[in-house]
Design a protein around this motif. Structure first.
Motif, PDB file in Angstrom:
ATOM      1  N   SER A 242      41.683  32.258  41.170  1.00 52.81           N
ATOM      2  CA  SER A 242      42.140  34.330  41.403  1.00 52.81           C
ATOM      3  C   SER A 242      41.568  34.929  39.779  1.00 52.81           C
ATOM      4  CB  SER A 242      43.281  34.580  42.179  1.00 52.81           C
ATOM      5  OG  SER A 242      43.534  33.417  43.224  1.00 52.81           O
ATOM      6  N   VAL A 243      41.042  33.844  38.313  1.00 51.00           N
ATOM      7  CA  VAL A 243      40.748  34.983  37.457  1.00 51.00           C
ATOM      8  C   VAL A 243      40.460  35.712  37.880  1.00 51.00           C
ATOM      9  CG1 VAL A 243      40.321  34.649  35.875  1.00 51.00           C
ATOM     10  CG2 VAL A 243      42.024  33.390  36.251  1.00 51.00           C
ATOM     11  N   TRP A 244      39.149  35.366  37.985  1.00 51.34           N
ATOM     12  CA  TRP A 244      37.600  36.183  39.079  1.00 51.34           C
ATOM     13  C   TRP A 244      38.304  37.680  39.432  1.00 51.34           C
ATOM     14  CZ3 TRP A 244      32.016  34.511  38.379  1.00 51.34           C
ATOM     15  CH2 TRP A 244      30.940  35.797  38.511  1.00 51.34           C
ATOM     16  N   GLU A 245      38.632  37.241  40.492  1.00 50.69           N
ATOM     17  CA  GLU A 245      39.073  38.577  41.850  1.00 50.69           C
ATOM     18  C   GLU A 245      39.844  39.161  40.970  1.00 50.69           C
ATOM     19  OE1 GLU A 245      40.274  38.873  46.533  1.00 50.69           O
ATOM     20  OE2 GLU A 245      40.407  36.814  44.915  1.00 50.69           O
ATOM     21  N   TYR A 246      41.104  38.762  40.268  1.00 57.65           N
ATOM     22  CA  TYR A 246      42.184  39.377  39.693  1.00 57.65           C
ATOM     23  C   TYR A 246      41.441  40.289  38.893  1.00 57.65           C
ATOM     24  CZ  TYR A 246      46.418  41.086  38.130  1.00 57.65           C
ATOM     25  OH  TYR A 246      47.702  41.938  37.803  1.00 57.65           O
ATOM     26  N   SER A 247      40.567  40.341  37.620  1.00 62.08           N
ATOM     27  CA  SER A 247      39.971  40.531  36.227  1.00 62.08           C
ATOM     28  C   SER A 247      39.116  41.500  37.345  1.00 62.08           C
ATOM     29  CB  SER A 247      39.020  40.019  35.983  1.00 62.08           C
ATOM     30  OG  SER A 247      40.217  39.137  35.544  1.00 62.08           O
ATOM     31  N   ASP A 248      38.178  41.605  38.457  1.00 59.61           N
ATOM     32  CA  ASP A 248      38.057  42.786  38.751  1.00 59.61           C
ATOM     33  C   ASP A 248      38.272  43.606  39.935  1.00 59.61           C
ATOM     34  OD1 ASP A 248      35.661  41.292  37.981  1.00 59.61           O
ATOM     35  OD2 ASP A 248      34.609  40.833  40.036  1.00 59.61           O
ATOM     36  N   ALA A 249      39.326  43.345  40.726  1.00 60.19           N
ATOM     37  CA  ALA A 249      40.444  43.940  40.810  1.00 60.19           C
ATOM     38  C   ALA A 249      41.893  44.969  39.094  1.00 60.19           C
ATOM     39  CB  ALA A 249      41.591  43.655  42.168  1.00 60.19           C
ATOM     40  N   HIS A 250      41.702  45.074  38.963  1.00 62.23           N
ATOM     41  CA  HIS A 250      42.282  45.974  38.014  1.00 62.23           C
ATOM     42  C   HIS A 250      41.505  46.101  35.914  1.00 62.23           C
ATOM     43  CE1 HIS A 250      45.700  43.322  40.107  1.00 62.23           C
ATOM     44  NE2 HIS A 250      45.969  44.406  39.842  1.00 62.23           N
ATOM     45  N   PRO A 251      40.554  47.046  37.185  1.00 58.39           N
ATOM     46  CA  PRO A 251      39.892  46.890  35.598  1.00 58.39           C
ATOM     47  C   PRO A 251      40.807  47.874  34.401  1.00 58.39           C
ATOM     48  CG  PRO A 251      39.576  48.591  37.434  1.00 58.39           C
ATOM     49  CD  PRO A 251      40.345  47.709  37.770  1.00 58.39           C
ATOM     50  N   GLU A 252      41.845  48.579  34.861  1.00 60.33           N
ATOM     51  CA  GLU A 252      42.665  49.643  33.949  1.00 60.33           C
ATOM     52  C   GLU A 252      42.970  48.635  32.608  1.00 60.33           C
ATOM     53  OE1 GLU A 252      45.107  47.248  36.784  1.00 60.33           O
ATOM     54  OE2 GLU A 252      43.485  48.926  37.297  1.00 60.33           O
ATOM     55  N   PHE A 254      41.646  46.647  31.268  1.00 61.96           N
ATOM     56  CA  PHE A 254      40.162  46.299  29.745  1.00 61.96           C
ATOM     57  C   PHE A 254      39.572  47.549  30.067  1.00 61.96           C
ATOM     58  CE2 PHE A 254      40.093  43.140  33.611  1.00 61.96           C
ATOM     59  CZ  PHE A 254      40.777  41.491  32.654  1.00 61.96           C
ATOM     60  N   GLY A 255      40.748  48.580  29.693  1.00 64.77           N
ATOM     61  CA  GLY A 255      39.842  49.764  29.641  1.00 64.77           C
ATOM     62  C   GLY A 255      38.935  50.571  30.372  1.00 64.77           C
ATOM     63  N   GLY A 256      39.335  50.531  31.665  1.00 61.11           N
ATOM     64  CA  GLY A 256      38.202  50.853  32.091  1.00 61.11           C
ATOM     65  C   GLY A 256      37.085  50.235  32.933  1.00 61.11           C
ATOM     66  N   ARG A 257      36.489  49.510  32.308  1.00 65.56           N
ATOM     67  CA  ARG A 257      35.374  48.634  32.608  1.00 65.56           C
ATOM     68  C   ARG A 257      35.521  48.028  33.434  1.00 65.56           C
ATOM     69  NH1 ARG A 257      34.785  45.086  27.437  1.00 65.56           N
ATOM     70  NH2 ARG A 257      37.260  44.727  27.269  1.00 65.56           N
ATOM     71  N   ARG A 258      34.621  47.989  34.405  1.00 62.97           N
ATOM     72  CA  ARG A 258      34.798  47.470  35.392  1.00 62.97           C
ATOM     73  C   ARG A 258      33.766  45.863  35.712  1.00 62.97           C
ATOM     74  NH1 ARG A 258      36.899  50.091  39.991  1.00 62.97           N
ATOM     75  NH2 ARG A 258      37.462  52.521  39.288  1.00 62.97           N
ATOM     76  N   ASN A 259      33.929  44.755  36.850  1.00 69.07           N
ATOM     77  CA  ASN A 259      33.065  43.669  37.000  1.00 69.07           C
ATOM     78  C   ASN A 259      33.425  42.939  35.481  1.00 69.07           C
ATOM     79  OD1 ASN A 259      31.897  44.380  39.328  1.00 69.07           O
ATOM     80  ND2 ASN A 259      30.998  45.591  38.326  1.00 69.07           N
ATOM     81  N   MET A 260      34.754  43.128  34.821  1.00 66.69           N
ATOM     82  CA  MET A 260      35.408  42.085  34.312  1.00 66.69           C
ATOM     83  C   MET A 260      35.059  40.408  34.761  1.00 66.69           C
ATOM     84  SD  MET A 260      34.934  43.734  31.480  1.00 66.69           S
ATOM     85  CE  MET A 260      35.780  42.086  29.994  1.00 66.69           C
ATOM     86  N   GLY A 261      35.129  40.198  36.224  1.00 64.11           N
ATOM     87  CA  GLY A 261      35.470  38.940  36.146  1.00 64.11           C
ATOM     88  C   GLY A 261      34.810  37.963  35.802  1.00 64.11           C
TER      89      GLY A 261
END
Length: 477
Positions: A242-252, A254-261
């Motif tokens: 779930s790490v990829w999915e959680y990271s993509d769902a919470h860009p906040e 990472f300072g607003g950066r998206r698709n960090m999964g």
């Protein structure tokens, strides 16, 4: 000249350009054509004889520039050869034949011309399809972490002094009815760049309390490990898959950066194993079924009946036979009467079978179908330019030693992993594979923050099994 002789000279001209012109008295033209043809053959022979490593040559040919050159040259040769046959037919003066013979020889001449053009047309289609497929899947140059300051990969050492390259192979099951990407299959392939010897580290989807590299946003959010409240239905959304999915769902985070999964999962698995992950490749598991169908299926030994489906309505029967893509995927992924670790073994068996059975002849004959399936199959951050070096390495892996280590019970406790012991097993497996140390290891046991828990006794850990052959256990109940 009779009709049969005319056709014979025409066919000979297709094999030896200029023969028909010599027969017709076009001596200078015929000798020029034969001379150019002989020079081209000698040049090609010289190139073949000077090729030191065929794998390196193949790698060079997959570059965008070379594929473009090959495409243009192939198309021009096809047109030129077609025109040659037409002109050869003309200089042989078919008008001197009777009308019926003119019709027959004209039809045969057209057939010869098309037959000569066809291989060039097929080759051009293959090159075009391959070039477009590669350009769609792989990123543009300039994003290569192994590149020097000028953004170029050093030709004398494309691996920048590294002994191993580490590529994260992921299987995701995202679909229209499920948001996000869950990486239910996670394997890190560590490849020795000199020998091709490879160790495949398999991580379970249900690994708990995952630790993140200190100083990263995820480590700040989860200083004691990846832990979330249970889902309303009782499930868990804080496992490794779930790490990829959680990271993509919470860009906040990472300072607003998206698709960090992808980046977060690569760093997390690298930190877990004590390695630096160079790139990742995500395979859509159900798209993988299309790839298997594209190569004509895969032969597997199903140890016992595998039941699948929402209502257990599906069945992959036990036995050795060639499976279609859907059945092969259900064999690899069915959870009915099975646990995650058995599924991991079955997935490894499918990978092993594909490595063995996707031979060059099969790939060539089914190239267009394979390319079409691949476009929808893979997501990766591997730079386009690195294919020049990765393709020869992949060909080297096919003839090298490939071993596997699965971090599953009883080797580890998925609910309470011994991170230090996992890293020790990684180092040991790499040494046994032919490397002295893991390259660019991101952490050592002494420098790694290890959870405060009861450790596996050191002596016991050293008795644990090392890496096994990739196909070991396949075909066994």
């Amino acid at each position: 000249m009779g009709a049969l002789r005319l056709v014979g000279w025409l066919v000979l001209s297709a094999l030896a350009p200029g023969a028909a012109h010599l027969k017709a008295g076009w001596r200078r033209t015929g000798l020029t054509l034969l001379g150019c043809y002989a020079a081209a053959l000698l040049g090609l022979l010289a190139v073949v004889l000077t090729i030191g490593d065929l794998r390196v040559a193949v790698g060079t040919l997959v570059s965008d520039a070379w594929l473009t050159v090959i495409l243009v040259v192939t198309a021009l040769l096809g047109v030129a050869w077609f025109a040659l046959i037409v002109h050869s037919f003309t200089v042989l003066r078919p008008g001197r034949l009777r009308q019926a013979e003119q019709i027959v020889t004209g039809a045969l001449a057209g057939l010869v011309a098309v037959s000569v053009l066809a291989p060039f047309a097929v080759a051009s289609q293959y090159v075009w399809t391959g070039r477009e497929t590669l350009n769609e899947i792989f990123k543009n140059p300039g994003t290569d972490p192994l590149a020097q300051g000028d953004g170029q990969v050093p030709a004398e050492d494309p691996w920048a002094g590294r002994e191993r390259v580490n590529i994260l192979l992921l299987g995701g099951d995202a679909d229209d009815h499920r948001p996000g990407v869950r990486t239910d299959s996670m394997h890190l392939a560590s490849v020795d760049v000199k020998t091709g010897n490879t160790v495949l580290f398999s991580l379970p989807r249900n690994l708990e309390n995952v630790r993140f590299r200190p100083g990263t946003p995820m480590a700040e959010r989860f200083p004691d490990g990846f832990r979330l409240p249970p889902d309303p239905g009782g499930g868990r959304s804080d496992l490794l898959n779930s790490v990829w999915e959680y990271s993509d769902a919470h860009p906040e985070i990472f300072g607003g950066r998206r698709n960090m999964g992808p980046e977060v999962l690569m760093d997390t698995i690298g930190y877990t194993l004590g390695l630096e992950v160079d790139w990742y490749a995500l395979v859509n598991m159900w798209g993988f079924a299309r790839l298997i169908d594209a190569i004509g299926g895969v032969t597997l030994t199903v140890e016992q009946d595998v039941i699948f489906g929402k209502y257990n309505e599906g069945l992959v029967k036990a036995g050795t036979r060639r499976l279609k893509g859907a059945d092969a995927m259900w064999y690899a992924r069915s959870r009915t009467n099975s646990d995650d670790y058995t599924r991991m073994r079955r997935q490894r068996c499918v990978i092993s079978a594909l490595l063995d059975q996707a031979d060059p002849a099969t790939v060539l004959t089914r190239f267009t179908a394979i390319a079409g399936a691949t476009r929808e199959l893979i997501q990766t951050d591997i730079p386009r330019d690195m294919l020049t070096h990765l393709v020869p390495l992949a060909l080297k892996v096919q003839d090298a030693k490939v071993t596997s280590i699965q971090f599953v019970p009883p080797l580890i406790k998925t609910y309470d992993p011994d991170w230090r012991e996992m890293r020790r097993l990684v180092r040991r497996s790499l040494r046994e594979s032919g490397s002295t140390t893991p390259v660019a290891a991101s952490a050592t046991p002494e420098a790694t923050a290890t959870p405060d828990r009861t450790k596996t006794p050191k002596k016991k850990g050293r008795d644990r099994p090392s890496a096994t052959d990739l196909a070991e256990g396949c075909g066994q109940a």
